[in-house]
Write a protein that holds these residues in place. Structure first.
Motif, short mmCIF file in Angstrom:
data_model
loop_
_atom_site.label_atom_id
_atom_site.label_comp_id
_atom_site.label_asym_id
_atom_site.label_seq_id
_atom_site.Cartn_x
_atom_site.Cartn_y
_atom_site.Cartn_z
N ILE A 1 6.51 -2.76 7.25
CA ILE A 1 5.66 -2.42 6.12
C ILE A 1 6.43 -1.55 5.13
N LEU A 2 7.12 -0.54 5.67
CA LEU A 2 7.84 0.41 4.83
C LEU A 2 9.05 -0.23 4.15
N SER A 3 9.61 -1.26 4.77
CA SER A 3 10.78 -1.92 4.17
C SER A 3 10.40 -2.92 3.09
N GLY A 4 9.12 -3.26 3.02
CA GLY A 4 8.67 -4.26 2.06
C GLY A 4 8.77 -5.68 2.56
N ARG A 5 9.22 -5.87 3.79
CA ARG A 5 9.34 -7.22 4.32
C ARG A 5 7.96 -7.85 4.56
N THR A 6 6.99 -7.00 4.95
CA THR A 6 5.64 -7.47 5.24
C THR A 6 4.65 -6.75 4.34
N ARG A 7 3.77 -7.51 3.71
CA ARG A 7 2.72 -6.92 2.88
C ARG A 7 1.51 -6.63 3.78
N ASP A 8 1.05 -5.37 3.77
CA ASP A 8 -0.07 -5.01 4.63
C ASP A 8 -1.39 -5.52 4.06
N ALA A 9 -2.13 -6.25 4.88
CA ALA A 9 -3.46 -6.74 4.49
C ALA A 9 -4.56 -6.02 5.26
N ASN A 10 -4.17 -5.30 6.31
CA ASN A 10 -5.17 -4.73 7.20
C ASN A 10 -5.95 -3.57 6.57
N MET A 11 -5.27 -2.77 5.78
CA MET A 11 -5.97 -1.65 5.15
C MET A 11 -7.07 -2.16 4.22
N LEU B 1 -9.98 -3.37 6.37
CA LEU B 1 -10.70 -2.27 7.01
C LEU B 1 -11.52 -1.49 6.00
N ALA B 2 -10.97 -1.24 4.83
CA ALA B 2 -11.69 -0.48 3.81
C ALA B 2 -13.01 -1.17 3.44
N GLY B 3 -12.96 -2.48 3.29
CA GLY B 3 -14.17 -3.21 2.95
C GLY B 3 -15.22 -3.16 4.06
N GLU C 1 -8.47 8.51 4.11
CA GLU C 1 -7.02 8.68 4.07
C GLU C 1 -6.34 7.53 4.81
N VAL C 2 -5.19 7.10 4.29
CA VAL C 2 -4.36 6.08 4.95
C VAL C 2 -2.92 6.57 4.95
N ARG C 3 -2.30 6.52 6.10
CA ARG C 3 -0.88 6.87 6.21
C ARG C 3 -0.11 5.66 6.73
N VAL C 4 1.11 5.50 6.24
CA VAL C 4 2.00 4.45 6.73
C VAL C 4 3.21 5.13 7.34
N VAL C 5 3.50 4.83 8.61
CA VAL C 5 4.60 5.49 9.30
C VAL C 5 5.52 4.46 9.93
N CYS D 1 -3.98 4.69 10.22
CA CYS D 1 -2.53 4.87 10.35
C CYS D 1 -1.91 3.49 10.53
N VAL D 2 -1.17 3.05 9.53
CA VAL D 2 -0.48 1.76 9.55
C VAL D 2 0.92 2.00 10.09
#
Length: 240
Positions: free
Chosen positions: A15-25, A28-30, A41-45, A9-10
Motif C-alpha cells: 500500500i505504502l509503495s503504491g503498488r496496490t491501491r487500497d479499497a478496503n478503507m 469500511l467507511a461506507g 481515524e485511519v493509519r497506514v503502516v 489500521c491498513v
C-alpha cells in the motif's frame, strides 16, 4: 445518543509503495457510516512489527473499535496476528477450531495443509474467530480489535461477519448542494451556516467544469430536518 467510534489500521508495504491501491478503507467507511459507527481515524503502516504494534495499541486505547486489514496470510511477512497478540500481551499458537476449518477446506480441494498454510490457524489466546465464507481462513477479534485479511473480497466478507455482532448508533446522513462558485466566494457565508448548525459538519469540495470553478457543499449530520434546513440556506445563499 453518542455513536460508537472506530479507527482502521491498513497494514502492508504494498500500500505504502503504491503498488496496490487500497479499497478496503472506502468500503469500511461506507459500512460503518450506515451502521452509525463513526470512523474517526485511519493509519497506514508498513509490514514492520514495531509499527503495527504501536499503531494498533494507540488506536485501541482511543477508540471503541479498531479494524485492521492485511498481514494474516501464510507467508513470512504476514505478522499481524503476532503483533495483535503482543498488543494484548497474550500467547499465540495454532488453534484447533481454526485448524479444523483449514483442514476441511484443503481436503475438499485435494491440497495439503502444509506448514505455511497452517500459519493462518495461529490465533491469539482469548480471541473470537471471524467467519470467512470466501476462502475459509478466519480473521479474529481480540478485545476491541477486529483483524481481517487484506484481499478486498475477503475483507468485505469479514466486515459483514463482524458488523452483525456490533451495536451501532444513529446513521450519519449527508446532503450535497452544487454551487457554481469558487471556494473563495463561498467561504464567509458557509462559515456562518456552519456556526448556526453546530451539530452538522459542513464541508466544501472544489471542482472545475468547462473552465468554471464550482464547489460541492456537503452537509453531514444525524437529523434529517436539520440537514434539510441547512441545505435550503446554502441554496438560498448562492441561488444553487
Amino acid at each position: 445518543m453518542t455513536n460508537p467510534t472506530a479507527a482502521m489500521c491498513v497494514i502492508g508495504d504494498e500500500i505504502l509503495s503504491g503498488r496496490t491501491r487500497d479499497a478496503n478503507m472506502h468500503h469500511l467507511a461506507g459500512v460503518l457510516t450506515s451502521a452509525g459507527v463513526d470512523l474517526q481515524e485511519v493509519r497506514v503502516v508498513s509490514d514492520d512489527a514495531q509499527a503495527i504494534t504501536a499503531a494498533v495499541k494507540a488506536l485501541s486505547d482511543k477508540y471503541d473499535h479498531v479494524f485492521t486489514s492485511g498481514g494474516i496470510g501464510p507467508t513470512h511477512d504476514d505478522i499481524t496476528a503476532d503483533c495483535i497478540a503482543a498488543v494484548f500481551d497474550t500467547p499465540i499458537d495454532v488453534r484447533d477450531d481454526a485448524r479444523a476449518l483449514l483442514q476441511a477446506r484443503y481436503d475438499s480441494t485435494g491440497q495439503e495443509l502444509n506448514a505455511a498454510r497452517l500459519r493462518m490457524a495461529r490465533i491469539p489466546d482469548g480471541a473470537t474467530l471471524i467467519d470467512n465464507p470466501v476462502s475459509t481462513a478466519p480473521g479474529f477479534t481480540l478485545g476491541n480489535v477486529h483483524v481481517m485479511a487484506g484481499v478486498p473480497s475477503v475483507f468485505r466478507a469479514m466486515v459483514e461477519s463482524v458488523m452483525s455482532t456490533l451495536q451501532g448508533g444513529v446513521p450519519l446522513r449527508s446532503v450535497t448542494v452544487e454551487v457554481m462558485r469558487g471556494e473563495g466566494d463561498i467561504a464567509a457565508p458557509l462559515a456562518e451556516i456552519d456556526t448556526k448548525y453546530p451539530a452538522l459538519s459542513v464541508g466544501s469540495y472544489p471542482f472545475q467544469r468547462n473552465g468554471v470553478y464550482g464547489s460541492n457543499v456537503v452537509l453531514r449530520g444525524q437529523d434529517p430536518a436539520e440537514l434539510d434546513a441547512a441545505a435550503a440556506e446554502v441554496r438560498a445563499a448562492f441561488d444553487a
